[in-house]
Design a protein around this motif. Sequence first.
Motif, PDB file in Angstrom:
ATOM      1  N   LYS B  70       0.827  -1.220   0.000  1.00  0.00           N
ATOM      2  CA  LYS B  70       0.000   0.000   0.000  1.00  0.00           C
ATOM      3  C   LYS B  70       0.859   1.268   0.000  1.00  0.00           C
ATOM      4  O   LYS B  70       0.394   2.349  -0.355  1.00  0.00           O
ATOM      5  CB  LYS B  70      -0.913   0.002   1.231  1.00  0.00           C
ATOM      6  CG  LYS B  70      -2.016  -1.052   1.145  1.00  0.00           C
ATOM      7  CD  LYS B  70      -3.030  -0.863   2.243  1.00  0.00           C
ATOM      8  CE  LYS B  70      -3.970  -2.039   2.425  1.00  0.00           C
ATOM      9  NZ  LYS B  70      -4.243  -2.905   1.312  1.00  0.00           N
ATOM     10  N   LEU B  71       2.112   1.123   0.430  1.00  0.00           N
ATOM     11  CA  LEU B  71       2.985   2.311   0.516  1.00  0.00           C
ATOM     12  C   LEU B  71       3.721   2.617  -0.783  1.00  0.00           C
ATOM     13  O   LEU B  71       4.277   3.702  -0.934  1.00  0.00           O
ATOM     14  CB  LEU B  71       4.050   2.085   1.599  1.00  0.00           C
ATOM     15  CG  LEU B  71       3.762   2.503   3.036  1.00  0.00           C
ATOM     16  CD1 LEU B  71       5.068   2.468   3.827  1.00  0.00           C
ATOM     17  CD2 LEU B  71       3.153   3.893   3.113  1.00  0.00           C
ATOM     18  N   VAL B  72       3.780   1.649  -1.690  1.00  0.00           N
ATOM     19  CA  VAL B  72       4.593   1.855  -2.903  1.00  0.00           C
ATOM     20  C   VAL B  72       3.718   2.172  -4.109  1.00  0.00           C
ATOM     21  O   VAL B  72       2.506   1.977  -4.070  1.00  0.00           O
ATOM     22  CB  VAL B  72       5.477   0.614  -3.206  1.00  0.00           C
ATOM     23  CG1 VAL B  72       6.480   0.396  -2.098  1.00  0.00           C
ATOM     24  CG2 VAL B  72       4.616  -0.623  -3.409  1.00  0.00           C
ATOM     25  N   ARG B  73       4.371   2.645  -5.162  1.00  0.00           N
ATOM     26  CA  ARG B  73       3.627   3.020  -6.369  1.00  0.00           C
ATOM     27  C   ARG B  73       3.501   1.834  -7.314  1.00  0.00           C
ATOM     28  O   ARG B  73       4.511   1.201  -7.642  1.00  0.00           O
ATOM     29  CB  ARG B  73       4.362   4.147  -7.094  1.00  0.00           C
ATOM     30  CG  ARG B  73       4.314   5.480  -6.365  1.00  0.00           C
ATOM     31  CD  ARG B  73       5.348   6.411  -6.943  1.00  0.00           C
ATOM     32  NE  ARG B  73       6.703   5.846  -6.773  1.00  0.00           N
ATOM     33  CZ  ARG B  73       7.788   6.307  -7.353  1.00  0.00           C
ATOM     34  NH1 ARG B  73       7.708   7.321  -8.181  1.00  0.00           N
ATOM     35  NH2 ARG B  73       8.970   5.766  -7.135  1.00  0.00           N
ATOM     36  N   GLY B  74       2.299   1.534  -7.706  1.00  0.00           N
ATOM     37  CA  GLY B  74       2.073   0.537  -8.758  1.00  0.00           C
ATOM     38  C   GLY B  74       2.323  -0.897  -8.325  1.00  0.00           C
ATOM     39  O   GLY B  74       2.402  -1.214  -7.139  1.00  0.00           O
ATOM     40  N   GLN B  75       2.484  -1.739  -9.325  1.00  0.00           N
ATOM     41  CA  GLN B  75       2.673  -3.175  -9.121  1.00  0.00           C
ATOM     42  C   GLN B  75       4.129  -3.459  -8.756  1.00  0.00           C
ATOM     43  O   GLN B  75       5.035  -2.919  -9.388  1.00  0.00           O
ATOM     44  CB  GLN B  75       2.331  -3.887 -10.437  1.00  0.00           C
ATOM     45  CG  GLN B  75       2.198  -5.376 -10.343  1.00  0.00           C
ATOM     46  CD  GLN B  75       0.764  -5.800 -10.030  1.00  0.00           C
ATOM     47  OE1 GLN B  75      -0.112  -4.953  -9.857  1.00  0.00           O
ATOM     48  NE2 GLN B  75       0.539  -7.094  -9.935  1.00  0.00           N
ATOM     49  N   LYS B  76       4.340  -4.280  -7.751  1.00  0.00           N
ATOM     50  CA  LYS B  76       5.713  -4.621  -7.335  1.00  0.00           C
ATOM     51  C   LYS B  76       5.837  -6.124  -7.123  1.00  0.00           C
ATOM     52  O   LYS B  76       4.843  -6.801  -6.829  1.00  0.00           O
ATOM     53  CB  LYS B  76       6.049  -3.919  -6.011  1.00  0.00           C
ATOM     54  CG  LYS B  76       6.106  -2.411  -6.097  1.00  0.00           C
ATOM     55  CD  LYS B  76       7.372  -1.945  -6.789  1.00  0.00           C
ATOM     56  CE  LYS B  76       7.436  -0.425  -6.790  1.00  0.00           C
ATOM     57  NZ  LYS B  76       8.612   0.067  -7.520  1.00  0.00           N
ATOM     58  N   LYS B  77       7.087  -6.585  -7.223  1.00  0.00           N
ATOM     59  CA  LYS B  77       7.366  -7.990  -6.900  1.00  0.00           C
ATOM     60  C   LYS B  77       8.256  -8.022  -5.674  1.00  0.00           C
ATOM     61  O   LYS B  77       9.299  -7.349  -5.657  1.00  0.00           O
ATOM     62  CB  LYS B  77       8.123  -8.654  -8.050  1.00  0.00           C
ATOM     63  CG  LYS B  77       7.265  -9.048  -9.222  1.00  0.00           C
ATOM     64  CD  LYS B  77       8.138  -9.744 -10.257  1.00  0.00           C
ATOM     65  CE  LYS B  77       7.346 -10.080 -11.496  1.00  0.00           C
ATOM     66  NZ  LYS B  77       8.183 -10.690 -12.523  1.00  0.00           N
TER      67      LYS B  77
END
Lengths: 491, 110
Positions: B70-77
Amino acid sequence: MEHVAFGAFNPRFYGVSMFLTDADRRDTLNRYFEHPDSFPVRANDGSPSLGEISAISAIDHELRHFHDFLLSPFGTIMMGLRMQATINGFQAMKTIQNCPGRFVPVPLIRWMRWDAAMRQKWIDTTGASYGIERTEDVVPIPYVEDPSKSDLQKGLHPVQDGVSHEIRFQQYALTAAQAFVSMDKCRQRSFSEYNLDVTADNIFEATAHLVQLQAVWTGQDEASSKLFFHFVMNSQSKQLKPLQILWMALQKSITVTRALELCTWMLLGSYEQIWSRGHPANRYLQVLTLAAAAPDHEIFSLPMPALQLFARLDALMQAGAWSDNLAAAALSADRRSSVYARAAETLKGGFFDTLFSVATVWYSDQRAVRATFAKDPESFVNPLRYLNERCYPIPLVETRFGDDVHEREDSLDNLNARAITIDDQDRQVLSYIVRLKSDRTAHDLDDAFSARIVTHMVDFLFTDEPVTDLYEHWCRSQAKKLINKELISVY
Amino acid sequence: MNTKGLRVQLLSDSESIDAIGKIAAMDSVATEPAELPASDQRFGIAEAAGIIAVIHTSAEIALLLAKAFKLVRGQKKITLRTPRGSVTIEGDATTAEDVILAKIKAAAII
């Protein structure tokens, strides 16, 4: 654009590796091979796509790494360490099953570097959850703060007859660890000046990007090469900083060919002084210092044959002759080749045969590259000739898929390719190893394929931490079959 | 699980690892910097970053990751690595904790 690798050269695979890590890259290359004349593809606004330009030309970039590795004294040292790591690491793997302890901590080098207190802390917190109650549950390996400083004999370690399995394992493991850590140190050794840290990798990247720039120009078009050049000169990647600074310092006179000549000279340093003035990064700073003080120096601006340029650089920098440096590296390769030939008489069968066969191909390739270069250096440092004439050996190519596997309908049956698969039906492909030219035989292909399986296992056991789940799972299962103990990752 | 906690490694890009560090600090999950050896096996991760977290349950790590997404931008792995193996979770701000937990349990690595 983010600097995400399209390929790699690492002697863990004797050839070059291409990363087809997403569908876009695979699609680009498929379309390119089917309809090369339709490239470069233009976006709707008419501009070329940097991703496509890079994907198509990446093979020329990686081939240059391969040839620089064969030519340079630095590459000879790295190949020696690579063989030391693989052969001793594999010997360690073969002896580990007879050692006490049910668990093998991976990477082994991390466990080696943990002292008794750190090991106990890990057992108390994490190991206990996996059935590891005490240090005796883990294969015995002594604490070594810096394995590269081990006083064991470098190269292929001769373990004396009659020693216990435990001692045998420890000696092989430490000799392998010494090589792994030394390889890291060689790559991380940096020289600093003008607020700039330079490593050998930076110089290898400089030559490979310069060749790739020419490949984009000749293989695609001027607009594509301008875009690629803009990327190289403005990328935030630390790898490209030294090339960017050298180019800026010489912007009035520099050409791609002269930059490639200068960077190639940086790779030809003294074998004996590889940790100091012979190191590629140190030689880069010698050239940069001159460029900063005298950017109009004729070394940078006057047209001259490469032989003359190298001789003048040697004299200006008070360095030994580049040809003597290559001769010293070639002698070292001769010695290594003899050692491998003797070792092959006792370490026979299966994976050992393939490792020594790969070493034989390397020996022959580095001799061929050095001979061609010495006779006609322009064939190497003139990027157009280098790309057009293709007079240096074309290696095998490994194709990897990153997070994915390639799902096949049937197992692979192809004279020119082998597949490393992770399922029993051989349909889920982790990587392909492909022969592009007939100067590699089917036998070479089989040897490189088997040797690659060994380096996958040995690297996983000692040092490497792949982030791809399937790959890690496969390495773990392959290694477990051989060592017959539980592998447990330690963090 | 052992009450003293389990040392696991989390690997991703620096933005995600920073987020995990912040959430862990707020939730009193112990962390340490992770030493990442240079590797050419990190396909597609330009600047890989890592962190060691000491966790007690699968649910705890799932909650930590859900909050970090929820803290980061966009899709992450984010790759979770334990003594038995690894599982990579792909997610974004909408990824629910129970979805992450199911993936971790399916991987059978804790």
